[in-house]
Structure formats: structure tokens, C-alpha cells
Design an enzyme around this catalytic site. Sequence first.
Site, PDB file in Angstrom:
ATOM      1  N   SER A  57      54.967  56.725   9.067  1.00  0.00           N
ATOM      2  CA  SER A  57      54.690  57.308  10.355  1.00  0.00           C
ATOM      3  C   SER A  57      54.481  55.953  11.281  1.00  0.00           C
ATOM      4  O   SER A  57      54.358  54.676  10.977  1.00  0.00           O
ATOM      5  CB  SER A  57      53.273  57.820  10.504  1.00  0.00           C
ATOM      6  N   TYR A 111      44.363  57.792   8.699  1.00  0.00           N
ATOM      7  CA  TYR A 111      45.835  58.312   8.598  1.00  0.00           C
ATOM      8  C   TYR A 111      46.730  56.935   8.673  1.00  0.00           C
ATOM      9  O   TYR A 111      47.587  56.907   7.912  1.00  0.00           O
ATOM     10  CB  TYR A 111      46.088  59.249   9.537  1.00  0.00           C
TER      11      TYR A 111
END
Length: 267
Positions: A148, A161
Site C-alpha cells: 500500500s 495498517y
Amino acid sequence: MTSYDLSGRRALVTGGARGLGAGMAEALVAAGAAVAIGDVLDDEGKQTAESLRAKGATAEFVKLDITDEDSWASAVPEVIASLGGFDLLVNNAGVEITSLIADLEPADVRTMLDVNVLGTALGLKHAFRAMRPDGPAGNGGAVVNVASVAATIAFPGISIYSATKSAIDRLTRVAAAESGKLGYGVRVNCIYPGLTPTAMGNQLAVDCAEIGLFPSPEEAAKAVVDLTPQGRLGQVDDMADAVVFLASGAAKYITGAGLPVDGGMGI
């Protein structure tokens, strides 16, 4: 979506029932690959596979909980049997739970570590064992991990995350080194997707507003756009095309790399 030819390739896409994973599966079959949709979402996974078959693709659904060793041990032979081989894994499945660091819940941290880090690591393990010369597929191949842009920037509300996606970056590079050193014949790369308005991306915007970082989900999304030189959010096909490229022969001398697909947000 792409001119890259994946004819004869056999792929497993984790988290392929919906969102980015479904888009990646669609792009892979459009390029000629046969695809297995691996997911815990039985009904949605079967529907996605059926929709691909309706377009003339070879597509199957396999039940797969990426955090469970036994589930991988069952799913990979099923993929090999149903597709006639296995030479491409897209480690896409992931989870994001928004929280300020001051409010972190240990259970949420463990969930993200289990799904994003352990799940990716187990995917690498079972792909290597299947694809290496002594494996049941045995013809080498490629793994594309989905990290990501959160691995490359500091955006509030997504600390764990971000940490897990940074771990995927490191896993990718070590796995590529091991595959090369041991002669597995498997290239390993990752992509860093930018924020995309899938169910997960939209929920992140809602969550960031709910914990007080932005006055509304719209303002949260605008903050991302303002940080992005291309001036827009990502789209599913942006990410899917990058996966097809890294899976294809056009990337035959690329391994251990991370490809930003974020409109420049991570500059």
C-alpha cells in the site's frame, strides 16, 4: 485493460471475491490467464468466478482463509487440479482497521498482523513449495504482493495498517532473494496502491472522519487527492493493470521490486 499476454498462465488471487481482488482477477483473465478466486466469502467468490466464466474465461472459486496453514495446504492442490497448474499468486487479501495510536485495541492489531503479514507470508510459503522445480506445479512463476502507499507515507489513523504493509514490502524483497538464491524460478514483487474507492477505501474515509481526523468522509478523501500529484483517487483498473504487468513476460527481469501505483502520492 492491457496488451500483455498471459495465455497459459494459472493464477490464484486471494481476496478475489470483490474490490481490488475481483478487478485484478478480471484483468488477468482479460490478458489470457486462468484464474482461481481464493476467499472466505463463498457466495461472492462463486459469483465472481461465474461472472468471469460467463465472459468465456477459465475461472474457479476455492475456499481460502489466508491466515490458516491448513486452508492453504488444501487450496493450492485444488488450484493445480482445477486449472492444470499454478504459476502466479496475487497476495491481495488484506484488512484495515482505523484507529488513533492512543486508542489502539490489541485485538485489532493482531487481526491486521494475522491477515496482512501472516497471510502474505503463508502465501509465499505455499507458492514457493508448489512452483519450485520439485513442487507439484514445478514450472516457476511469479508472486505479486499487494502492499500500500501506506507503506511509504505517514497518514494519520492507519499506524498498524501502515506497519503491516511495510512488512509486506520487506517480505517481498527477502522472498525474491531466497527464490533467486535457491533456484526456485519464482519472481516476487509488490505494488503500493493508492487510495481507491472500493468498500475498504470508502470505509477508511468514513472511519477517519469518525475518529475526528477530518470533518467528513468527503474531506478525508479530498485530503488524499490533495496529496496526489495526479489529482485523483486510484481506480481498480489502475491497480489491476500493474499486477498484470508484473505477472507478465514484460517484467521478466524484475524481482524484489515495489511498484508505486499511487498517482505520485508517495513521492
